[in-house]
Design a protein around this motif. Structure first.
Motif, short mmCIF file in Angstrom:
data_model
loop_
_atom_site.label_atom_id
_atom_site.label_comp_id
_atom_site.label_asym_id
_atom_site.label_seq_id
_atom_site.Cartn_x
_atom_site.Cartn_y
_atom_site.Cartn_z
N SER A 194 39.73 33.72 39.11
CA SER A 194 40.07 34.45 40.32
C SER A 194 39.25 35.73 40.39
O SER A 194 38.56 36.09 39.43
CB SER A 194 41.57 34.79 40.35
OG SER A 194 41.91 35.61 39.24
N GLU A 248 37.18 37.98 43.70
CA GLU A 248 36.05 37.68 44.57
C GLU A 248 34.72 38.09 43.97
O GLU A 248 33.71 37.39 44.10
CB GLU A 248 36.25 38.36 45.93
CG GLU A 248 35.18 37.98 46.95
CD GLU A 248 35.08 36.48 47.18
OE1 GLU A 248 33.95 35.99 47.37
OE2 GLU A 248 36.12 35.80 47.13
N ALA A 249 34.68 39.26 43.30
CA ALA A 249 33.42 39.71 42.70
C ALA A 249 32.95 38.73 41.64
O ALA A 249 31.78 38.39 41.55
CB ALA A 249 33.59 41.11 42.11
N ARG A 250 33.88 38.26 40.83
CA ARG A 250 33.52 37.29 39.79
C ARG A 250 33.10 35.96 40.40
O ARG A 250 32.18 35.31 39.91
CB ARG A 250 34.70 37.09 38.83
CG ARG A 250 35.05 38.33 38.03
CD ARG A 250 36.04 38.02 36.93
NE ARG A 250 37.33 37.60 37.46
CZ ARG A 250 38.31 37.10 36.71
NH1 ARG A 250 38.13 36.94 35.42
NH2 ARG A 250 39.46 36.75 37.25
N LEU A 251 33.79 35.54 41.46
CA LEU A 251 33.45 34.27 42.09
C LEU A 251 32.06 34.34 42.72
O LEU A 251 31.28 33.38 42.64
CB LEU A 251 34.49 33.91 43.14
CG LEU A 251 35.91 33.63 42.62
CD1 LEU A 251 36.84 33.31 43.78
CD2 LEU A 251 35.90 32.49 41.61
N THR A 252 31.72 35.45 43.36
CA THR A 252 30.40 35.59 43.97
C THR A 252 29.31 35.53 42.91
O THR A 252 28.28 34.87 43.09
CB THR A 252 30.31 36.92 44.75
OG1 THR A 252 31.35 36.96 45.73
CG2 THR A 252 28.96 37.04 45.44
N ARG A 294 28.92 31.97 41.72
CA ARG A 294 28.13 31.14 42.64
C ARG A 294 26.63 31.34 42.41
O ARG A 294 25.84 30.39 42.52
CB ARG A 294 28.49 31.48 44.09
CG ARG A 294 29.91 31.13 44.49
CD ARG A 294 30.16 31.40 45.96
NE ARG A 294 31.58 31.36 46.28
CZ ARG A 294 32.34 32.42 46.52
NH1 ARG A 294 31.79 33.63 46.52
NH2 ARG A 294 33.62 32.29 46.79
N GLY A 348 35.38 28.19 46.14
CA GLY A 348 35.48 28.09 47.60
C GLY A 348 34.88 26.82 48.17
O GLY A 348 34.73 26.71 49.40
#
Length: 478
Positions: free
Chosen positions: A32, A34-38, A41, A388
């Motif tokens: 979880s 957002e910074a880690r998910l970006t 990616r 996502g």
């Protein structure tokens, strides 16, 4: 009707037994932020780009070693240049990118100033290496672990890649969560990822140490062989630990509960890591160019991961086969897990029978490397929804790991067969000197298996990219 949820109608006053508890540990990573998910990616994109490039070079590589087909291709340099780029993209870049994906998703938000520079510098170095054969080709040097082209563009790209990877490792150590002394399944996997980062840091130290003390009189293959030997051995511990983390995570994602407790798993990870600390001792005790230095590092690598791999492998296979899958998206995960264990085990068994310098050696490490690759492919399938995107499912996603794995099994079987006839490694075309029908059949199997594996590898990219397409693009294709 009784309001008591534990009451069974017809048995007044007798409480119903609670549902049986599920035995075993659950190994899941909490993905979880957002910074880690970006950032994840970004590393995933680099990994997929590396596999696409590796697939292009692997087509040329397999064709150059397949009897009769290789008559239509250029001479040995064509094979060796393709081999350099295939190995560097499919092993070095792909593995580093997947390590970046896992470390980025699990790490905290600390040291963000290192995160994106590490990714962009690594990607720029990869691009320079991939373009070198076309813009600035040089003499291929078939050094172990990191083969190179002796061209300014390729070497500059390799240095940039190494700098970016060093920033990645440093950031992963700084951003590692505090684990404490009490572990659940998630904490145990975090310990494994941290251990992989420590092994990678030892690898970086080994590369730097070799470069600092290498005799200036060495040139060509002798120079690069020694330069990459110590760090290359240390990185094998990193890849093994990442594979063990992936196995446990994929098994739990399929609904399996591991018979290994988190505390036992942490002990397994510790055993898998322990051998890497022989590396600094080898540098202190022996000259980097000595036989003793090479032998000590080889011994440490052979004994390092073995005690952990067998129990973890048996536990995840038992768990994955015993559980009934509840959702279609679990099928590709189980396929990747089982194919990974099978191919890695085949590579390990082949290693026991290596004698001399022949194609049994690449059969051994192809099995082990592809075992790691299949585990990481399964990890990609697992994290795509968290990033996502859509969860891969369907026949193509389920059969892709088996196609890739079976192709590699045929490939390494052909190499083992040919190795029994003494066919040499790192040669192609007429240099292979295939004298008998058995040698031709063995190398023909190698070519067929390689082609099947290439198709399987490219299907992985297709499945991943299809899952990553925006919903509008998917709907328009439907």
């Amino acid at each position: 009707m009784s309001a008591n949820p534990c009451h069974v109608p017809g048995l007044q006053g007798v409480p119903a037994a609670p549902p049986p508890a599920r035995l075993g540990a659950d190994y899941q990573l909490d993905v979880s932020g957002e910074a880690r998910l970006t950032l994840g990616r970004g590393w995933l994109g680099l990994g997929l780009a590396a596999l696409i490039g590796s697939g292009i070079f692997s087509v040329l590589l397999v064709a150059s070693r397949t009897p009769y087909v290789n008559r239509w291709l250029p001479a040995a340099d064509f094979f060796q240049i393709s081999l350099v780029l295939h190995v560097d993209l499919s092993v070095l870049v792909w593995f580093v990118a997947m390590a970046g994906l896992l470390w980025s998703l699990y790490g905290t938000a600390r040291a963000q100033w290192l995160a994106w520079p590490g990714l962009w510098i690594t990607a720029a170095g990869t691009l320079a290496m991939a373009l070198a054969p076309f813009l600035n080709p040089g003499q291929p040097i078939m050094a172990n672990y990191i083969p190179v082209l002796e061209s300014p563009l390729f070497l500059a790209g390799l240095v940039m890649f190494g700098l970016g990877a060093t920033l990645l490792v440093l950031r992963s150590l700084l951003a590692a969560p505090r684990l404490g002394m009490r572990y659940d399944g998630r904490g145990a996997l975090g310990f494994g990822l941290g251990a992989a980062a420590v092994a990678a840091a030892v690898g970086v130290l080994g590369f730097a140490w070799s470069w600092a003390v290498l005799p200036t009189s060495l040139h060509g293959k002798a120079y690069y062989e020694i330069l990459f030997w110590g760090g290359g051995h240390a990185l094998q511990f990193t890849w093994t630990l990442l594979m063990l983390v992936a196995w446990l995570w994929l098994a739990s994602a399929c609904g399996a509960r591991s018979v290994l407790t988190p505390r036992v798993t942490v002990m397994m990870f510790s055993l898998a890591l322990a051998g890497v600390f022989v590396t600094p001792y080898a540098y202190l005790a022996h000259d980097v160019a000595s036989v003793e230095h090479r032998a000590l590092l080889t011994w440490a690598m052979r004994l390092g991961g073995g005690p952990a791999i067998l129990p973890v492998g048996l536990s995840v296979v038992y768990g994955a086969l015993a559980v009934r899958l509840r959702a279609p998206e679990q099928r590709p995960l189980r396929a990747a897990l089982l194919a990974s264990v099978l191919v890695f085990a085949a590579g390990g068994v082949i290693g026991i029978f290596i004698a001399g310098s022949n194609v049994r050696i690449p059969a051994h490490y192809h099995g082990c490397i592809v075992g790691v690759t299949l585990a990481l492919m399964g990890v990609v399938y697992r994290v795509l929804p968290a990033l996502g995107y859509r969860a891969p499912q369907g026949r193509m996603a389920t059969w892709q790991p088996w196609l890739y794995g079976i192709g590699q099994l045929i490939h390494i079987t052909g190499l083992v067969w040919s190795g029994g006839y003494g066919v040499q490694r790192k040669v192609a075309g007429a240099e292979q000197v295939l004298r008998s029908t058995g040698e031709v059949v063995g190398m023909g199997m190698m070519g067929l298996g390689g082609l099947i594996a290439i198709i399987g590898g490219l299907l992985f990219v297709v499945v991943a990219i299809r899952a990553m397409r925006p919903p509008a693009a998917r709907d328009s294709k439907a």
